[in-house]
Scaffold this motif. Sequence first.
Motif, mmCIF file in Angstrom:
data_model
loop_
_atom_site.group_PDB
_atom_site.id
_atom_site.type_symbol
_atom_site.label_atom_id
_atom_site.label_comp_id
_atom_site.label_asym_id
_atom_site.label_seq_id
_atom_site.Cartn_x
_atom_site.Cartn_y
_atom_site.Cartn_z
ATOM 1 N N LEU A 46 2.416 6.687 -12.717
ATOM 2 C CA LEU A 46 1.802 5.593 -11.960
ATOM 3 C C LEU A 46 1.957 4.264 -12.707
ATOM 4 N N LYS A 47 2.170 3.198 -11.930
ATOM 5 C CA LYS A 47 2.353 1.871 -12.504
ATOM 6 C C LYS A 47 1.423 0.871 -11.830
ATOM 7 N N THR A 48 1.251 -0.290 -12.465
ATOM 8 C CA THR A 48 0.363 -1.319 -11.926
ATOM 9 C C THR A 48 0.839 -1.809 -10.565
ATOM 10 N N ILE A 49 2.143 -2.026 -10.454
ATOM 11 C CA ILE A 49 2.735 -2.427 -9.173
ATOM 12 C C ILE A 49 3.370 -1.192 -8.553
ATOM 13 N N PRO A 50 2.778 -0.666 -7.479
ATOM 14 C CA PRO A 50 3.291 0.580 -6.905
ATOM 15 C C PRO A 50 4.634 0.400 -6.216
ATOM 16 N N LYS A 51 5.448 1.431 -6.316
ATOM 17 C CA LYS A 51 6.710 1.473 -5.597
ATOM 18 C C LYS A 51 7.148 2.926 -5.451
ATOM 19 N N GLY A 52 7.989 3.177 -4.479
ATOM 20 C CA GLY A 52 8.483 4.529 -4.266
ATOM 21 C C GLY A 52 7.383 5.492 -3.843
ATOM 22 N N LYS A 53 7.330 6.644 -4.495
ATOM 23 C CA LYS A 53 6.362 7.680 -4.147
ATOM 24 C C LYS A 53 4.926 7.262 -4.408
ATOM 25 N N GLN A 54 4.731 6.298 -5.325
ATOM 26 C CA GLN A 54 3.376 5.860 -5.611
ATOM 27 C C GLN A 54 2.741 5.169 -4.399
ATOM 28 N N ILE A 55 3.558 4.503 -3.594
ATOM 29 C CA ILE A 55 3.046 3.852 -2.384
ATOM 30 C C ILE A 55 2.482 4.904 -1.438
ATOM 31 N N TRP A 56 3.230 6.007 -1.262
ATOM 32 C CA TRP A 56 2.767 7.085 -0.396
ATOM 33 C C TRP A 56 1.535 7.773 -0.976
ATOM 34 N N ALA A 57 1.525 7.936 -2.290
ATOM 35 C CA ALA A 57 0.379 8.583 -2.940
ATOM 36 C C ALA A 57 -0.888 7.748 -2.749
ATOM 37 N N GLU A 58 -0.786 6.445 -2.935
ATOM 38 C CA GLU A 58 -1.959 5.581 -2.778
ATOM 39 C C GLU A 58 -2.407 5.516 -1.323
ATOM 40 N N LEU A 59 -1.449 5.553 -0.396
ATOM 41 C CA LEU A 59 -1.797 5.544 1.022
ATOM 42 C C LEU A 59 -2.561 6.807 1.396
ATOM 43 N N ILE A 60 -2.099 7.955 0.911
ATOM 44 C CA ILE A 60 -2.776 9.222 1.196
ATOM 45 C C ILE A 60 -4.182 9.223 0.624
ATOM 46 N N VAL A 61 -4.309 8.778 -0.624
ATOM 47 C CA VAL A 61 -5.625 8.744 -1.276
ATOM 48 C C VAL A 61 -6.574 7.815 -0.522
ATOM 49 N N GLU A 62 -6.058 6.660 -0.114
ATOM 50 C CA GLU A 62 -6.883 5.699 0.631
ATOM 51 C C GLU A 62 -7.376 6.297 1.941
ATOM 52 N N LYS A 63 -6.498 7.007 2.661
ATOM 53 C CA LYS A 63 -6.875 7.626 3.928
ATOM 54 C C LYS A 63 -7.908 8.734 3.716
ATOM 55 N N VAL A 64 -7.740 9.509 2.662
ATOM 56 C CA VAL A 64 -8.689 10.596 2.377
ATOM 57 C C VAL A 64 -10.065 10.034 2.041
ATOM 58 N N TYR A 65 -10.110 8.998 1.223
ATOM 59 C CA TYR A 65 -11.394 8.393 0.858
ATOM 60 C C TYR A 65 -12.060 7.747 2.068
ATOM 61 N N SER A 66 -11.271 7.108 2.921
ATOM 62 C CA SER A 66 -11.815 6.487 4.125
ATOM 63 C C SER A 66 -12.347 7.544 5.085
ATOM 64 N N PHE A 67 -11.590 8.635 5.249
ATOM 65 C CA PHE A 67 -12.011 9.733 6.118
ATOM 66 C C PHE A 67 -13.319 10.347 5.629
#
Length: 247
Positions: A46-67
């Motif tokens: 993981l990096k400070t500025i997301p790119k590649g798979k990290q973008i998808w990982a953060e999107l999934i985590v955000e959706k799970v926390y929101s749900f």
Amino acid sequence: MNVSELGPRIIYSFANGKVVIDECTLGAMIVAGILMIVFIWLGSGLKTIPKGKQIWAELIVEKVYSFTRNNMGTSWFAPYAGTLFSFVLVGSSLGLIGIRPITASTNVAFALSLLTFLVIQIYGFKSWGFKGKLKEMCEPYPFMFPLKLIEECTLPVSLGFRLFGNIFGGMIIVELFLNLMTQLSNYICDVPFLRFLTVLPLNGFFDMFEPVIQTYIFTSLTLIFLAKAMPLGWHISNEDRKALEKN
């Protein structure tokens, strides 16, 4: 269809047949291993500025926390909800690749519901305290205690039967339909062409749409019952309150 073959096939047995590993148990272990590898891969590097798979990982985590936050007012149980959702969804969709869904087994379905029941009870007693939990179960009148006790004990049964019944029922319907199409095809030629041409809509519903719906229901009910088992506002952080106000 042979009724005696409706259950999962036994892959391996030991202790003179007293302990067995069937295809659903083995499938559950494989699904758990694959999900573990995928999640470790998504969470690595993981990096400070997301790119590649990290973008998808953060999107999934955000959706799970929101749900999780939308269902129980706090995101404190998001890791459990995300793990449960992923495991049930993947395990229930195995019919797409011709493998028996693991949740079409009472062993797996009721193991998941029992795990949810234990989480609910543990955090219920942890948040209320032993005396507080007993007092809560006696409200508004003491004679409500046995009724609430029965309600608590029927929770894993209802969750397990709902998940197992829908996934297993869909599997049976698809199998019966395939047998029917095979027999109809035999009246025309030796190639069961109707079996391949007509099964796609059923596969789309029972192997794609139905697993998503049942996973959503199972996870949502888990979070709702968790919220119900704990005092109002327990473990709701200021961040969760702000997020709920925005929604």
